[in-house]
Write an enzyme that holds these catalytic residues in place. Structure first.
Site, mmCIF file in Angstrom:
data_model
loop_
_atom_site.group_PDB
_atom_site.id
_atom_site.type_symbol
_atom_site.label_atom_id
_atom_site.label_comp_id
_atom_site.label_asym_id
_atom_site.label_seq_id
_atom_site.Cartn_x
_atom_site.Cartn_y
_atom_site.Cartn_z
ATOM 1 N N GLU A 150 103.169 -29.598 52.388
ATOM 2 C CA GLU A 150 104.172 -30.101 53.323
ATOM 3 C C GLU A 150 104.650 -31.461 52.808
ATOM 4 O O GLU A 150 103.841 -32.372 52.620
ATOM 5 C CB GLU A 150 103.572 -30.251 54.732
ATOM 6 C CG GLU A 150 103.283 -28.920 55.394
ATOM 7 C CD GLU A 150 102.645 -29.067 56.773
ATOM 8 O OE1 GLU A 150 103.222 -28.568 57.745
ATOM 9 O OE2 GLU A 150 101.557 -29.680 56.857
ATOM 10 N N HIS A 179 101.294 -33.350 52.127
ATOM 11 C CA HIS A 179 100.133 -32.787 52.813
ATOM 12 C C HIS A 179 99.687 -31.498 52.136
ATOM 13 O O HIS A 179 100.326 -30.460 52.271
ATOM 14 C CB HIS A 179 100.475 -32.558 54.297
ATOM 15 C CG HIS A 179 99.305 -32.093 55.106
ATOM 16 N ND1 HIS A 179 99.415 -31.167 56.117
ATOM 17 C CD2 HIS A 179 97.996 -32.430 55.046
ATOM 18 C CE1 HIS A 179 98.216 -30.958 56.631
ATOM 19 N NE2 HIS A 179 97.342 -31.703 56.004
ATOM 20 N N SER A 218 96.940 -35.891 57.669
ATOM 21 C CA SER A 218 97.417 -34.786 58.499
ATOM 22 C C SER A 218 97.691 -35.273 59.907
ATOM 23 O O SER A 218 98.223 -34.540 60.722
ATOM 24 C CB SER A 218 96.396 -33.648 58.513
ATOM 25 O OG SER A 218 95.120 -34.151 58.802
ATOM 26 N N ASN A 227 99.877 -27.516 61.263
ATOM 27 C CA ASN A 227 98.927 -27.793 62.340
ATOM 28 C C ASN A 227 99.533 -27.600 63.722
ATOM 29 O O ASN A 227 98.843 -27.202 64.661
ATOM 30 C CB ASN A 227 98.343 -29.201 62.200
ATOM 31 C CG ASN A 227 97.180 -29.215 61.213
ATOM 32 O OD1 ASN A 227 96.521 -28.192 60.999
ATOM 33 N ND2 ASN A 227 96.939 -30.352 60.591
#
Ligand code: COA
Length: 661
Positions: free
Chosen positions: A154, A142, A121, A193
């Site tokens: 992702e 991800h 990440s 994020n």
């Protein structure tokens, strides 16, 4: 799929690794799970089995637990793990050197056609891919935690990743029963994020710089924004050390943001969140989650638009930089963060000009450059893409219908109709003609089933600065007596109207403007309103109901203070006097009004009408007559289908479905 993927290696059997292995095995893939000790692997297998059994009990498996488990084999030997795989997913600890070493070694032993994916990440995909000789077949995958439950993956393109690899992995993610979003550049934090930490860091700033209470901010996120958890609850849930690590790595790699000292401080004191039984909140035991308690009206004074504005700015940046599409960012926050809406929906409802105002305001109070509004937002505002209000913003809203009359605009934007007083140069001065247009607009949408609420607001810097004084010069008593009829028709029409009417006070609300507002059912004001009945200053008195309705709202004392002295008051006093229901920052007015609209539109419309009638009639009657009327209307209410539905749904513990019958 151009490369058919059947055998998969998952490197690292920790929290993410074992979950990823489980997802592949459930979807029918042969999985080799690798880690450095038999102990870790044994533990991982039992966690997979436990999770599968839970899913099985909920009826979410297509086959038995044992047959899924049979597809997972384990090894501590990296070469053996990857020797004949089509895909490798790396989920070892977030340490760039370690990951590069693992990839370098795997590259020597895996078949040339195999695709390498990292679940990192925080570390750039491009940098990791350079440890191998297969940069074009290297990609980020991800997964969200926990992988078996979270729908989003992702798919992150590194600098060298080929289109073919992206396509293969996108198809693969779908074959896993998950939803892919393509991140076209491996920017720090990818999509989820980046968005998440924009919200979290703004929340932190409000607590740090403004003394907002953690629990109030979380309550606002739940009660106003409808998020499943507030930012601080979520931090506790993710783990404060993990969160701190992620945000630090993002900032180190170029994510423009100020860190959160609160987070650092708690981590230093060993308060890591749910896992240590204490973070921002306390929990019964380490690892045992219990939902922090909040009151339903807690946090209502905080500003939802300001909290979300940095995330909207991030959305703009992601789009403008070609990192992701609007659709993918929306999908990422809905599936990766469980938001009930996409960021573009939020921005368009709040108004993009309002988001820009909120960012400018944040930039000013914080002094931080990251709040500078993105060029895309500024371009949108310049070109009139202001959001839902004008029918286009991040998205187009062909369903928004606009009718321009002489002095007002009627905008039908289901579930609301907006009546916009539209003489901004004259501060929307009220005339008999405007009053007639308002009445006609109300009648136009009264039978329209799409319209559940009417909003009256002003364009420009006033709601309305009152009756047009020009009409008073040289006027005869009889002319004025007749003119007032138009205003009384308007205010009585609103009071008798069968749908709730909200007045959104966006600036000067004086004289006839206030009289119009006071006839509405609810009043929401921006914090810069100026409110008053200044007629005595002209040698007049209020003539469209001011002496009566202000007295009923605020009592004779306040009413006399305001009318006899002809004073003007600001938002805070108006709230204190009960003249308005709510005060919000200017940039939040539209969002808040839409929130009230949606709230009202979710209620059974006939009950709203009857309640409004009971209140309005009762306010003008002796209590026996009023109670009698209330009892009769209760009888009418019980005869509706919606009442039977509402009562039935409550008793059967389900959500009611109201039809307006
Ligand atoms: N009737 C007629 N015209 C009005 C008006 C009213 N009630 N209120 C504002 N306007 C006009 C102004 O004359 C001006 O027109 P112009 O540009 O052609 O000169 C325009 O609207 C803008 O108003 P302005 O006074 O220039 O704005 P401001 O920001 O300086 O002041 C107010 C705003 C609200 C304080 C001021 O306009 C005002 O006091 N208005 C009258 C309020 C009032 O007494 N209402 C009760 C009437 S019974």
């Amino acid at each position: 799929m151009s490369v058919s993927i059947r055998r998969v290696a998952v490197l690292g059997a920790g929290t993410m690794g074992h979950g990823i292995a489980e997802v592949f095995a459930m979807a029918g893939f042969e999985v080799r799970l690798m880690d450095i000790s038999d102990e870790i692997l044994k533990n991982a297998l039992s966690r997979i089995r436990d999770s599968l059994e839970r899913l099985g009990k909920r009826g979410e498996l297509r086959e038995g637990v044992n047959s899924i488990m049979a597809r997972v084999t384990t090894t501590t030997n990296l070469a053996a793990a990857v020797s004949d795989v089509d895909l490798l997913v790396e989920a070892v600890p977030e340490n760039a050197e370690l990951k590069r070493r693992v990839f370098r070694e795997a590259d020597e032993h895996a078949p040339p056609h195999a695709i390498f994916a990292s679940n990192t990440s925080t570390i750039p995909i491009t940098e990791l891919s350079e440890a191998t000789n297969r940069e074009s077949r290297f990609i980020g995958m991800h997964f969200m935690n926990p992988p078996p439950l979270m729908k989003l993956v992702e798919v992150v393109r590194g600098r060298y990743t080929s289109d073919e690899t992206v396509n293969t992995v996108v198809q693969l993610v779908k074959a896993l029963g998950k939803e892919p979003v393509v991140v076209s550049r491996d920017v720090p934090g990818f999509i989820v994020n980046r968005v998440l930490f924009r919200v979290i860091l703004e929340a932190c700033r409000e607590v740090n710089q403004e003394g907002v209470k953690v629990v109030d901010l979380d309550a606002m996120a739940r009660n106003v924004l409808g998020l499943p958890m507030g930012p601080f609850e979520l931090l506790d849930y993710i783990g404060l050390d993990t969160s701190l690590f992620i945000v630090k790595s993002m900032i180190e790699r170029g994510f423009k943001a100020h860190p959160c000292p609160l987070l650092e401080d708690l981590v230093n004191r060993g308060r890591l969140g749910v896992k240590s039984a204490e973070g921002f909140y306390k929990y019964p035991a380490p690892g045992q989650y219990s939902r922090p308690r909040m009151m339903p009206d807690q946090g209502l004074d905080l500003d939802p638009v300001r909290l979300m504005a940095p995330a909207i700015n991030e959305l703009a940046w992601l789009i403008r930089e070609g990192v992701a599409t609007v659709d993918d960012v929306d999908k990422a926050v809905k599936l990766g963060l469980n938001y009930p809406w996409g960021l573009s929906d939020f921005a368009d409802e709040a108004g993009i000009d309002n988001i820009v105002d909120a960012l400018n305001n944040l930039r000013e109070v914080s002094g931080w450059g990251e709040y500078e509004p993105d060029q895309l937002l500024l371009d949108y505002v310049k070109s009139g893409r202001l959001g839902r209000r004008v029918g286009r913003g991040f998205r187009d809203y062909p369903e928004v219908e606009e009718r321009r009359l002489e002095e007002i605009v009627l905008r039908i934007d289901p579930p609301a109709a907006w009546i916009v007083l539209n003489k901004p140069d004259k501060l929307n001065t009220l005339t008999p003609r405007m009053a007639d247009e308002i009445v006609n607009a109300l009648r136009t949408v009264e039978e329209d089933p799409r319209v559940r609420v009417v909003v009256i607001t002003g364009s420009g810097r006033a709601f309305s600065a009152g009756a047009d004084v020009n009409q008073f010069r040289g006027a005869s008593p009889m002319q004025m007596f007749k003119a007032m009829r138009h205003y009384h028709s308007m205010t009585l029409e609103i009071e008798y109207y069968t749908k709730p009417v909200i007045a959104a006070l966006n600036g000067y609300t004086l004289g006839g403007g206030l009289e119009l507002a006071m006839a509405c059912d609810l009043r929401i004001a921006s914090d810069d309103v100026v409110i008053g009945q200044p007629e005595v200053n002209l040698g007049l008195i209020p003539g469209a109901g001011g002496t009566q309705r202000l007295t009923r709202l605020a009592g004779p004392g306040v009413s006399k203070e305001m009318i006899l002295m002809g004073i003007q008051i600001g938002a805070r006093r108006a709230l204190e006097y009960g003249v308005v229901n709510r005060v919000v920052p200017r940039h939040t007015l539209e969002y808040e009004v839409r929130r009230w609209v949606n709230e009202l539109a979710s209620k059974p419309p006939l009950a709203l009408m009857l309640a409004k009638y009971a209140i309005n009639y009762g306010a003008e009657s002796p209590i026996w007559s009023a109670l009698n009327n209330e009892a009769s209307l209760f009888g009418v209410a019980i005869s509706t289908k919606d009442a039977q539905e509402g009562v039935g749904a409550f008793l059967e513990k389900r959500r009611p479905r109201f039809t307006g019958e």
